[in-house]
Design a protein around this motif. Structure first.
Motif, PDB file in Angstrom:
ATOM      1  N   SER A 291      11.012   5.002   3.432  1.00 16.07           N
ATOM      2  CA  SER A 291      10.048   3.900   3.433  1.00 16.07           C
ATOM      3  C   SER A 291      10.123   3.123   4.744  1.00 16.07           C
ATOM      4  O   SER A 291       9.090   2.754   5.333  1.00 16.07           O
ATOM      5  CB  SER A 291      10.303   2.953   2.260  1.00 16.07           C
TER       6      SER A 291
ATOM      7  N   VAL B 275       7.173   2.623   7.524  1.00 16.31           N
ATOM      8  CA  VAL B 275       6.775   1.290   8.001  1.00 16.31           C
ATOM      9  C   VAL B 275       6.834   1.248   9.530  1.00 16.31           C
ATOM     10  O   VAL B 275       5.900   0.759  10.189  1.00 16.31           O
ATOM     11  CB  VAL B 275       7.675   0.190   7.384  1.00 16.31           C
TER      12      VAL B 275
ATOM     13  N   GLY C  92       3.697   0.958  11.758  1.00 17.62           N
ATOM     14  CA  GLY C  92       3.726  -0.345  12.428  1.00 17.62           C
ATOM     15  C   GLY C  92       3.245  -0.277  13.864  1.00 17.62           C
ATOM     16  O   GLY C  92       2.613  -1.220  14.351  1.00 17.62           O
TER      17      GLY C  92
ATOM     18  N   TYR D  51       3.281  -4.108  11.957  1.00 18.92           N
ATOM     19  CA  TYR D  51       4.386  -3.961  11.006  1.00 18.92           C
ATOM     20  C   TYR D  51       4.125  -4.657   9.671  1.00 18.92           C
ATOM     21  O   TYR D  51       4.531  -4.179   8.628  1.00 18.92           O
ATOM     22  CB  TYR D  51       5.687  -4.459  11.644  1.00 18.92           C
TER      23      TYR D  51
ATOM     24  N   SER E 129       1.744  -2.356   7.707  1.00 19.49           N
ATOM     25  CA  SER E 129       2.402  -1.111   7.300  1.00 19.49           C
ATOM     26  C   SER E 129       3.401  -1.373   6.172  1.00 19.49           C
ATOM     27  O   SER E 129       3.504  -0.585   5.227  1.00 19.49           O
ATOM     28  CB  SER E 129       3.081  -0.435   8.492  1.00 19.49           C
ATOM     29  N   ALA E 130       4.121  -2.486   6.239  1.00 20.87           N
ATOM     30  CA  ALA E 130       5.044  -2.843   5.157  1.00 20.87           C
ATOM     31  C   ALA E 130       4.273  -3.092   3.864  1.00 20.87           C
ATOM     32  O   ALA E 130       4.712  -2.686   2.774  1.00 20.87           O
ATOM     33  CB  ALA E 130       5.864  -4.066   5.533  1.00 20.87           C
TER      34      ALA E 130
ATOM     35  N   VAL F 258       3.133   0.360   2.377  1.00 20.76           N
ATOM     36  CA  VAL F 258       4.256   1.081   1.748  1.00 20.76           C
ATOM     37  C   VAL F 258       4.635   0.404   0.436  1.00 20.76           C
ATOM     38  O   VAL F 258       4.885   1.076  -0.580  1.00 20.76           O
ATOM     39  CB  VAL F 258       5.457   1.162   2.717  1.00 20.76           C
ATOM     40  N   THR F 259       4.656  -0.903   0.408  1.00 17.28           N
ATOM     41  CA  THR F 259       4.993  -1.638  -0.820  1.00 17.28           C
ATOM     42  C   THR F 259       3.969  -1.365  -1.918  1.00 17.28           C
ATOM     43  O   THR F 259       4.337  -1.132  -3.079  1.00 17.28           O
ATOM     44  CB  THR F 259       5.076  -3.145  -0.521  1.00 17.28           C
TER      45      THR F 259
END
Length: 144
Positions: free
Chosen positions: A79, A83, A87, A92, A95-96, A99-100
């Motif tokens: 993960s 990110v 990112g 970033y 992208s975080a 993924v979350t």
């Protein structure tokens, strides 16, 4: 004619084998004792096998738990890699967030599927309870 009788062949051997001079009580007591010994030996063997199986199962469970921890750490690292890779392209923060959200959707799907599977399990002892109710009803009708 010599001292041998018609029932005893020459040489004096009994054709029916040696006669057991023990009483019936002695024979039954001997059989009971041997049976008790056999049962104790079988129980000891079962305990030994169960102990060995439990040790083997314990090792297997420990290894599976370790694999679960390693798999979890792998997913965390993967993960983070996704990110970082995304990112550089979209930032970033975004992208975080992506993924979350992906992990949240996976968790929701798995939870829903698991709940559906668990709902298919009947209540504990449902068949036994139904059988006992039928037996009670049968006894009432029989005694009436």
């Amino acid at each position: 004619m010599s001292g041998a009788t018609a029932a005893t062949p020459p040489g004096g051997a009994d054709p029916h084998g040696p006669q057991d001079e023990r009483s019936l009580g002695d024979i039954v007591g001997s059989i009971t004792g041997e049976f008790s010994t056999l049962v104790r030996q079988e129980i000891a063997l079962a305990k030994a096998e169960a102990t060995q199986d439990a040790k083997t199962a314990g090792k297997g469970v420990g290894m599976l738990a370790g694999a679960g921890v390693a798999g979890h750490l792998f997913l965390i690292a993967l993960s983070a890699l996704v990110v970082i890779a995304l990112g550089g392209l979209i930032g970033y923060g975004w992208s975080a967030l992506i993924v979350t959200v992906v992990w949240a959707v996976i968790a929701a799907v798995l939870a829903s599927a698991g709940r559906k599977e668990l709902r298919q399990i009947p209540p504990p002892l449902e068949k036994t309870q139904q059988s006992l109710k039928e037996d009670a009803q049968w006894l009432k009708n029989r005694n009436s």
